[in-house]
Design an enzyme around this catalytic site. Structure first.
Site, PDB file in Angstrom:
ATOM      1  N   ASN A  13       6.712  12.761-122.444  1.00  0.00           N
ATOM      2  CA  ASN A  13       6.287  11.469-122.988  1.00  0.00           C
ATOM      3  C   ASN A  13       6.230  10.478-121.826  1.00  0.00           C
ATOM      4  O   ASN A  13       7.254  10.007-121.357  1.00  0.00           O
ATOM      5  CB  ASN A  13       7.310  11.026-124.056  1.00  0.00           C
ATOM      6  CG  ASN A  13       7.057   9.626-124.566  1.00  0.00           C
ATOM      7  OD1 ASN A  13       5.983   9.052-124.342  1.00  0.00           O
ATOM      8  ND2 ASN A  13       8.036   9.061-125.256  1.00  0.00           N
ATOM      9  N   LYS A  15       5.125   7.524-121.806  1.00  0.00           N
ATOM     10  CA  LYS A  15       5.317   6.132-122.245  1.00  0.00           C
ATOM     11  C   LYS A  15       4.234   5.220-121.625  1.00  0.00           C
ATOM     12  O   LYS A  15       3.107   5.652-121.436  1.00  0.00           O
ATOM     13  CB  LYS A  15       6.737   5.667-121.918  1.00  0.00           C
ATOM     14  CG  LYS A  15       7.783   6.641-122.478  1.00  0.00           C
ATOM     15  CD  LYS A  15       9.181   6.118-122.496  1.00  0.00           C
ATOM     16  CE  LYS A  15      10.106   7.178-123.068  1.00  0.00           C
ATOM     17  NZ  LYS A  15      11.470   6.742-123.241  1.00  0.00           N
ATOM     18  N   HIS A  99       8.829   7.544-132.693  1.00  0.00           N
ATOM     19  CA  HIS A  99       9.702   7.401-131.525  1.00  0.00           C
ATOM     20  C   HIS A  99      10.579   6.160-131.698  1.00  0.00           C
ATOM     21  O   HIS A  99      10.125   5.137-132.228  1.00  0.00           O
ATOM     22  CB  HIS A  99       8.861   7.278-130.257  1.00  0.00           C
ATOM     23  CG  HIS A  99       9.699   7.386-129.019  1.00  0.00           C
ATOM     24  ND1 HIS A  99      10.422   6.321-128.535  1.00  0.00           N
ATOM     25  CD2 HIS A  99       9.964   8.428-128.199  1.00  0.00           C
ATOM     26  CE1 HIS A  99      11.092   6.715-127.456  1.00  0.00           C
ATOM     27  NE2 HIS A  99      10.819   7.995-127.236  1.00  0.00           N
ATOM     28  N   GLU A 101      11.503   3.925-129.754  1.00  0.00           N
ATOM     29  CA  GLU A 101      10.988   2.673-129.165  1.00  0.00           C
ATOM     30  C   GLU A 101       9.988   2.014-130.112  1.00  0.00           C
ATOM     31  O   GLU A 101       9.922   0.784-130.190  1.00  0.00           O
ATOM     32  CB  GLU A 101      10.376   2.956-127.783  1.00  0.00           C
ATOM     33  CG  GLU A 101      11.477   3.183-126.750  1.00  0.00           C
ATOM     34  CD  GLU A 101      11.077   4.047-125.567  1.00  0.00           C
ATOM     35  OE1 GLU A 101       9.877   4.284-125.356  1.00  0.00           O
ATOM     36  OE2 GLU A 101      11.994   4.519-124.859  1.00  0.00           O
ATOM     37  N   GLU A 171      16.362  12.776-131.102  1.00  0.00           N
ATOM     38  CA  GLU A 171      16.583  11.943-129.920  1.00  0.00           C
ATOM     39  C   GLU A 171      17.592  10.843-130.241  1.00  0.00           C
ATOM     40  O   GLU A 171      17.230   9.812-130.839  1.00  0.00           O
ATOM     41  CB  GLU A 171      15.280  11.270-129.499  1.00  0.00           C
ATOM     42  CG  GLU A 171      14.201  12.228-129.075  1.00  0.00           C
ATOM     43  CD  GLU A 171      13.219  11.567-128.121  1.00  0.00           C
ATOM     44  OE1 GLU A 171      13.091  12.063-126.996  1.00  0.00           O
ATOM     45  OE2 GLU A 171      12.620  10.546-128.478  1.00  0.00           O
ATOM     46  N   GLY A 177      16.591   7.044-122.005  1.00  0.00           N
ATOM     47  CA  GLY A 177      16.370   6.179-120.849  1.00  0.00           C
ATOM     48  C   GLY A 177      17.645   5.583-120.279  1.00  0.00           C
ATOM     49  O   GLY A 177      17.594   4.663-119.465  1.00  0.00           O
ATOM     50  N   SER A 216      17.317  11.496-121.906  1.00  0.00           N
ATOM     51  CA  SER A 216      17.860  11.668-120.552  1.00  0.00           C
ATOM     52  C   SER A 216      17.990  13.134-120.129  1.00  0.00           C
ATOM     53  O   SER A 216      18.920  13.496-119.414  1.00  0.00           O
ATOM     54  CB  SER A 216      19.218  10.968-120.418  1.00  0.00           C
ATOM     55  OG  SER A 216      19.054   9.569-120.545  1.00  0.00           O
ATOM     56  N   GLY A 237      11.279  12.048-121.233  1.00  0.00           N
ATOM     57  CA  GLY A 237      10.693  10.775-120.849  1.00  0.00           C
ATOM     58  C   GLY A 237      10.613  10.657-119.333  1.00  0.00           C
ATOM     59  O   GLY A 237       9.727  11.223-118.682  1.00  0.00           O
TER      60      GLY A 237
HETATM   61  P1  PGA Z   1      14.163   9.800-121.476  1.00  0.00           P
HETATM   62  O1  PGA Z   1      13.205   9.520-122.738  1.00  0.00           O
HETATM   63  O2  PGA Z   1      14.047  11.265-121.157  1.00  0.00           O
HETATM   64  O3  PGA Z   1      13.650   8.903-120.393  1.00  0.00           O
HETATM   65  O4  PGA Z   1      15.552   9.450-121.926  1.00  0.00           O
HETATM   66  C1  PGA Z   1      13.073  10.441-123.781  1.00  0.00           C
HETATM   67  C2  PGA Z   1      12.128   9.907-124.817  1.00  0.00           C
HETATM   68  O5  PGA Z   1      12.095   8.682-125.023  1.00  0.00           O
HETATM   69  O6  PGA Z   1      11.376  10.670-125.459  1.00  0.00           O
END
Ligand code: PGA
Length: 254
Positions: A13, A15, A99, A101, A171, A177, A216, A237
């Protein structure tokens, strides 16, 4: 590691990162670094504006799938700034919905996530549904309730064929993140919670459903996070923006 009936999947992803040129380069670096027959499926989720540029670089790799990060639930209309599933259907095969976010920063509700997921299926694509609890919800001992509630809300009412087209990513919001990954036990528990919610909707489908872990994941943690039998790969991510690290994560899933 995943069961023989569920091939591992690693999705990147990206983003709101990478312009079309950077996206094309990243896709190329990932494709050229993949072995001819990887042991995991791979999905790339660039921004809308990069979908065409990435697609152009995937033509020799039908095994690398392309997805969008979002869509609107209506087919068309006066929805300034939105992109419908039907508009994406000729460009990519997958859409990420739900997601955290989108839920947290853009106020998406369970009802909207469910409508988007149905729009993706209606347009002939496949949805990658993300679910997961916040830190507060976890501290209150409500993680399972939240994971199962979000899963149920998004998938209820779908027939078995539609359910079999879905992939779910667990998640935990507190691990996205932040550099603070869940433990393999946390990942396994979240994946089991998802499967239980799916089993309640359509008994048996949970055994063939792919459930990913996200939050992460890095090249150094991927193998242990993907080791539990209920975890079938990852939604990545930050680490998906570096070809070498993403390729190491794909290798850890297979
Ligand atoms: P991250 O994001 O690996 O940067 O923690 C994962 C995601 O938001 O799908």
């Amino acid at each position: 590691m995943t069961s023989p009936i569920r091939r591992p999947l690693v999705a990147g992803n990206w983003k709101m990162h990478t312009d079309p040129r950077q996206s094309a380069e990243l896709a190329l670096a990932i494709c050229s670094g993949l072995p001819p027959h990887p042991n995991a499926d791979v999905m790339l989720l660039p921004p809308y504006t990069s979908l065409a540029a990435v697609a152009a670089n995937l033509s020799g790799r039908p095994d690398v799938w392309l997805g969008a990060q979002n869509c609107h639930w209506e087919t068309s209309g006066a929805f300034t700034g939105e992109v419908s599933a039907e508009m994406l259907a000729g460009v990519c095969g997958w859409v990420l919905v739900g997601h955290s976010e989108r839920r947290r920063l853009f106020g998406e509700t369970d009802r909207q996530v469910a409508a988007k997921l149905r729009a993706v299926l209606r347009a002939g694509m496949r949805p990658l549904l993300a679910v997961g609890e916040s830190l507060d919800e976890r501290k209150q001992g409500r993680a399972t309730q939240v994971i199962q509630g979000q899963t149920h809300a998004a998938l209820q009412g779908l027939d078995r064929e539609a359910l079999s087209r879905c992939v779910v990513a667990y998640e935990p919001v507190w691990a996205i993140g932040t550099g603070e990954s869940a433990t393999p036990d946390d990942a396994a528990q979240g994946a089991r919670d998802v499967r239980q919610a799916v089993a309640a909707l359509a008994p048996g489908v949970e055994r063939s459903l792919r459930v990913l872990y996200g939050g992460s994941v890095s090249a150094s943690t991927a193998a242990s996070l993907f080791a539990p039998p209920d975890v079938d790969g990852g939604l990545i991510g930050g680490a998906s923006l570096k070809a070498k690290e993403f390729l190491a994560i794909v290798a850890a899933a297979g």
